[in-house]
Scaffold this active site. Structure first.
Site, PDB file in Angstrom:
ATOM      1  CB  SER A 169      -0.930   0.021   1.214  1.00  0.00           C
ATOM      2  OG  SER A 169      -0.199  -0.123   2.414  1.00  0.00           O
ATOM      3  CG  ASP A 212      -4.387   5.000   7.248  1.00  0.00           C
ATOM      4  OD1 ASP A 212      -3.202   4.832   7.584  1.00  0.00           O
ATOM      5  OD2 ASP A 212      -4.868   4.479   6.211  1.00  0.00           O
ATOM      6  CG  HIS A 271      -1.330   3.570   4.781  1.00  0.00           C
ATOM      7  ND1 HIS A 271      -2.551   3.054   5.182  1.00  0.00           N
ATOM      8  CD2 HIS A 271      -0.665   2.563   4.159  1.00  0.00           C
ATOM      9  CE1 HIS A 271      -2.635   1.785   4.806  1.00  0.00           C
ATOM     10  NE2 HIS A 271      -1.505   1.462   4.192  1.00  0.00           N
TER      11      HIS A 271
END
Length: 403
Positions: free
Chosen positions: A41, A335, A338
């Site tokens: 990610s 978040d 990340h």
């Protein structure tokens, strides 16, 4: 004389700035043909949008700082480090996801990301989240080569791949989502042997890229995993009153990174005669520095994310119903896992000298490259002093004094 004075000063300033930009922007003159990205990610710009998984980020508030406030599937409020790298190399502004069916041939040719959020080197890791394994990402790359060959030609494809920059960023999910959460791997591996297992996966993946023509390869290490808000939440005895980095996890990351550096150095030395440039990219250092010394970067929050409570929210838990901080640039994390666009940009600036090493025509001393960037930052901060020096120089040459 008055005409000469009025027009020479701007020219002098232009020359001074040009000297600086020549160092900073040296990669813009490189022969990089494309930027091709693999991993998780941290470098997935939206491939997970196109697969059946709950690990997505193509909804608000993700993408709040992106162009037109668009949630693209990037797990952040804006751009990723690889977007900044692509712009720096002069290739394109953003790296698109390979699985985006609307991409033009030109978008494909200049580079895409095959990465998938929640993936990892361990084949078990993507299975847990139903995302794209590294092996499948490599298959997609082989497919990519076939797709762009008609536009480049049989003879051009080899040169194109040889001169592309490859970025690999993965490994965090192997520990956080897999090893420390699901007991399967812990039954067969202790931490040290699991690190060795992952390193073998990394080497095999690099070999796979090498066999397909990759010659310029950047491999990112692990971040300080103990500083991720979600790790702090589930591993700390003082989740709400005394949040801080969990050393147990960060030390595992440091040890792994050291071993990864050693492996990559050996691969580089053994293949240097074949034109290989295989480099370790340190992301631990800049992220840890941001968390430990937030005032240097203007941060106010380093232990929680901007989205929701900041303790656990990520992916579908960070959604339109979540409360979101007013200014994400004051946060290291968007978040609970990340980084923010601001933090990704700091990482990019820190690794820029490594990018220069990979894209340069010859091997450059890293400290020298870093010193050049530091010198240019100094020039930007003190350019007014240079203005006055330049005015004095012009005055002596032209025979007139200060005004």
């Amino acid at each position: 004389m008055e005409f000469f004075y009025k027009h020479s000063l701007p020219l002098l300033l232009f020359i001074l700035q040009l000297l600086c930009f020549k160092s900073i922007g040296q990669a813009l003159n490189s022969n990089v043909t494309a930027l091709l990205v693999f991993g998780d990610s941290t470098v997935d710009p939206g491939n997970n949008n196109n697969i059946r998984t709950i690990f997505k980020a193509n909804f608000r508030p993700y993408g709040r700082e992106f162009a037109n406030h668009t949630p693209t599937g990037r797990f952040s409020d804006g751009q990723l480090t690889t977007d900044f790298v692509a712009s720096y190399l002069g290739i394109k502004k953003y790296i698109p996801p390979y699985l985006d069916q609307t991409l033009s041939i030109q978008e494909l040719v200049t580079g895409v990301s095959f990465a998938s959020g929640a993936s990892g080197y361990d084949p078990l890791t993507p299975t847990l989240s139903n995302v794209i394994p590294m092996s499948k990402q490599l298959d997609y790359f082989r497919e990519y080569k076939k797709n762009i060959e008609p536009a480049i030609g049989n003879q051009g494809i080899e040169n194109h791949i040889n001169n592309a920059v490859f970025v690999i960023s993965a490994g965090t999910n192997d520990f956080v989502v897999n090893y420390y959460t699901v007991p399967v791997r812990r039954q067969s591996y202790n931490v040290s042997s699991y690190q060795q297992f992952l390193l073998q996966q990394v080497k095999e993946f690099i070999q796979g890229l090498w066999d397909e023509g990759a010659r310029k390869i950047a491999v990112c290490g692990l971040p300080p995993m103990g500083c991720l808000p979600i790790v702090d939440t589930f591993s700390s005895n003082n989740t709400f009153t005394n949040r801080s980095c969990i050393e147990q996890y960060s030390s595992v990351a440091r040890d792994y990174n050291q071993m990864l550096q050693t492996e990559l150095d050996e691969m580089q030395q053994s293949s240097a005669n074949h034109g290989a440039k295989i480099y370790y990219v340190d992301i631990y250092g800049p992220l840890f520095d941001m968390v430990q010394y937030p005032e240097k970067y203007g941060y106010e929050e380093v232990n929680v994310g901007c989205c929701g409570s900041g303790y656990v929210e990520t992916s579908i838990l960070c959604n339109q119903a979540s409360t979101v901080c007013t200014d994400a640039s004051k946060y290291v994390f968007w978040d609970a896992i990340h980084p923010t666009e601001m933090a990704y940009n700091v990482v990019f600036k820190d690794i820029r000298s490594t990018i220069d090493l990979i894209t340069s025509g010859s091997l450059i001393n890293k400290s020298s490259s870093s010193a050049k960037s530091q010198a240019c930052r100094w020039m930007d901060q003190w350019w007014m002093g240079m203005v006055w020096i330049g005015m004095g120089w012009i005055g002596m040459v032209c025979g007139f004094g200060w005004v």
